[in-house]
Write an enzyme that holds these catalytic residues in place. Sequence first.
Site, PDB file in Angstrom:
ATOM      1  N   ASP A  41       0.976  -1.295  -0.060  1.00 35.78           N
ATOM      2  CA  ASP A  41       0.100  -0.094  -0.069  1.00 35.78           C
ATOM      3  C   ASP A  41       0.967   1.262   0.126  1.00 35.78           C
ATOM      4  OD1 ASP A  41      -2.486   1.837   0.456  1.00 35.78           O
ATOM      5  OD2 ASP A  41      -1.912   1.739   2.540  1.00 35.78           O
ATOM      6  N   SER A  42       0.287   2.287  -0.237  1.00 34.56           N
ATOM      7  CA  SER A  42       0.963   3.719  -0.163  1.00 34.56           C
ATOM      8  C   SER A  42       1.523   3.897   1.216  1.00 34.56           C
ATOM      9  CB  SER A  42       0.023   4.700  -0.370  1.00 34.56           C
ATOM     10  OG  SER A  42      -1.032   4.836   0.481  1.00 34.56           O
ATOM     11  N   TYR A  71      -0.621   8.593  -1.816  1.00 33.12           N
ATOM     12  CA  TYR A  71      -0.491   8.321  -3.616  1.00 33.12           C
ATOM     13  C   TYR A  71      -1.973   8.977  -3.910  1.00 33.12           C
ATOM     14  CZ  TYR A  71       2.810   4.209  -3.457  1.00 33.12           C
ATOM     15  OH  TYR A  71       3.700   3.538  -3.357  1.00 33.12           O
ATOM     16  N   CYS A 118      -4.564  -1.467  -1.851  1.00 25.28           N
ATOM     17  CA  CYS A 118      -4.618   0.138  -2.251  1.00 25.28           C
ATOM     18  C   CYS A 118      -5.322   0.233  -3.467  1.00 25.28           C
ATOM     19  CB  CYS A 118      -3.239   0.642  -2.536  1.00 25.28           C
ATOM     20  SG  CYS A 118      -3.109   2.383  -2.633  1.00 25.28           S
ATOM     21  N   THR A 173      -6.131   3.169  -4.758  1.00 23.66           N
ATOM     22  CA  THR A 173      -5.500   4.184  -5.726  1.00 23.66           C
ATOM     23  C   THR A 173      -4.380   3.509  -6.580  1.00 23.66           C
ATOM     24  OG1 THR A 173      -5.485   5.507  -3.850  1.00 23.66           O
ATOM     25  CG2 THR A 173      -4.369   6.249  -5.392  1.00 23.66           C
ATOM     26  N   CYS A 180     -10.774   3.189   0.493  1.00 23.52           N
ATOM     27  CA  CYS A 180      -9.435   3.275   0.563  1.00 23.52           C
ATOM     28  C   CYS A 180      -9.147   2.474   1.962  1.00 23.52           C
ATOM     29  CB  CYS A 180      -9.300   4.858   0.771  1.00 23.52           C
ATOM     30  SG  CYS A 180      -7.616   5.118   1.494  1.00 23.52           S
ATOM     31  N   HIS A 235      -6.975   2.661   3.915  1.00 21.44           N
ATOM     32  CA  HIS A 235      -6.824   3.644   5.270  1.00 21.44           C
ATOM     33  C   HIS A 235      -7.952   3.823   6.055  1.00 21.44           C
ATOM     34  CE1 HIS A 235      -2.778   4.595   3.333  1.00 21.44           C
ATOM     35  NE2 HIS A 235      -2.588   4.890   4.572  1.00 21.44           N
TER      36      HIS A 235
HETATM   37  N1  DGL Z   1      -4.733   3.157   0.822  1.00 20.56           N
HETATM   38  C1  DGL Z   1      -4.753   3.706  -0.420  1.00 20.56           C
HETATM   39  C2  DGL Z   1      -6.292   3.481  -0.913  1.00 20.56           C
HETATM   40  O1  DGL Z   1      -6.911   2.281  -0.920  1.00 20.56           O
HETATM   41  C3  DGL Z   1      -4.229   5.154  -0.679  1.00 20.56           C
HETATM   42  C4  DGL Z   1      -4.097   6.136   0.430  1.00 20.56           C
HETATM   43  C5  DGL Z   1      -3.399   7.198  -0.123  1.00 20.56           C
HETATM   44  O2  DGL Z   1      -2.002   7.186  -0.248  1.00 20.56           O
HETATM   45  O3  DGL Z   1      -3.608   8.351  -0.720  1.00 20.56           O
HETATM   46  O4  DGL Z   1      -6.515   4.089  -1.947  1.00 20.56           O
END
Ligand code: DGL
Length: 258
Positions: free
Chosen positions: A11-12, A43, A74, A76, A187, A189
């Site tokens: 992941d980012s 990201y 992730c 993204t 996302c 997170h």
């Molecule tokens: N956790 C990431 C996602 O699922 C991206 C978070 C980020 O770095 O902006 O999209």
Amino acid sequence: MASTAPIGVFDSGLGGISVAREIRRDMPNERVLYFGDSANAPYGTKSPEQVRELSDAIVKRFVEQGVKAVVIACNTATSAAANELRDRYDIPIIGMEPALKVACDRGHGNRQRVIVAATPLTLRERKFAVLMNRFKADHTIFPEPCPGLVEIVEHGQLDDHDVVMRTLHQYFDQYDLSTIDAVVLGCTHFVFYRDYFRELLPDTAEIIDGNEGTVRHLGVVLESLGKLAPEDTEGDIKLANSDTSVRIAQLAQSLLNR
Ligand code: DGL
């Protein structure tokens, strides 16, 4: 690649740990190498080219480490890089997308009002436009970019109730939440915010994430290739991060145990 080889999950930053946790729960025999790119997070506010480049470097390293599959934990990075990564590497690459279908299917034919919370890049990418197009005639969908929620996790502020609720109110007070059927956490997170979303939303609104579906898909793919780890092996998760500070290592471990 042997079935005992590890699975690379990235992941980012720290969000994908919510996916690694789910793998540990549902596939306890698997060994997981987790890589969080916190030094380059977020990201979601980068260009697709930047995210592709960063993702490629991570997968290249995983391949050198001998993984049997990669999970892009992730949304993204999946939007920006999954197709290219699949063209370049000949191991299974499992991606993620906001679980909009799950949210819409809950209506059993009735129009659903669904907020999709994700990063700006996920919501801007073609992959999401294609997903929206499948459902937008029959449902009312509100894409809501929430980059601040990524920062809070990366900064270790997830337990700061005031900061979190203030940020959620900033994004969601514009909606009449009593009319919303579901919020999709698009996302990884955001999965850590489930209890906060529960506090924000009326009981009638469901909170949906794609982690369970992603892990189920991983299991199906590995099984079809005869690559599931043998049942007599003990799985584990090794956490690595591009930010090598003690702070990030502790934060990552605490999210895994959360
Ligand atoms: N956790 C990431 C996602 O699922 C991206 C978070 C980020 O770095 O902006 O999209």
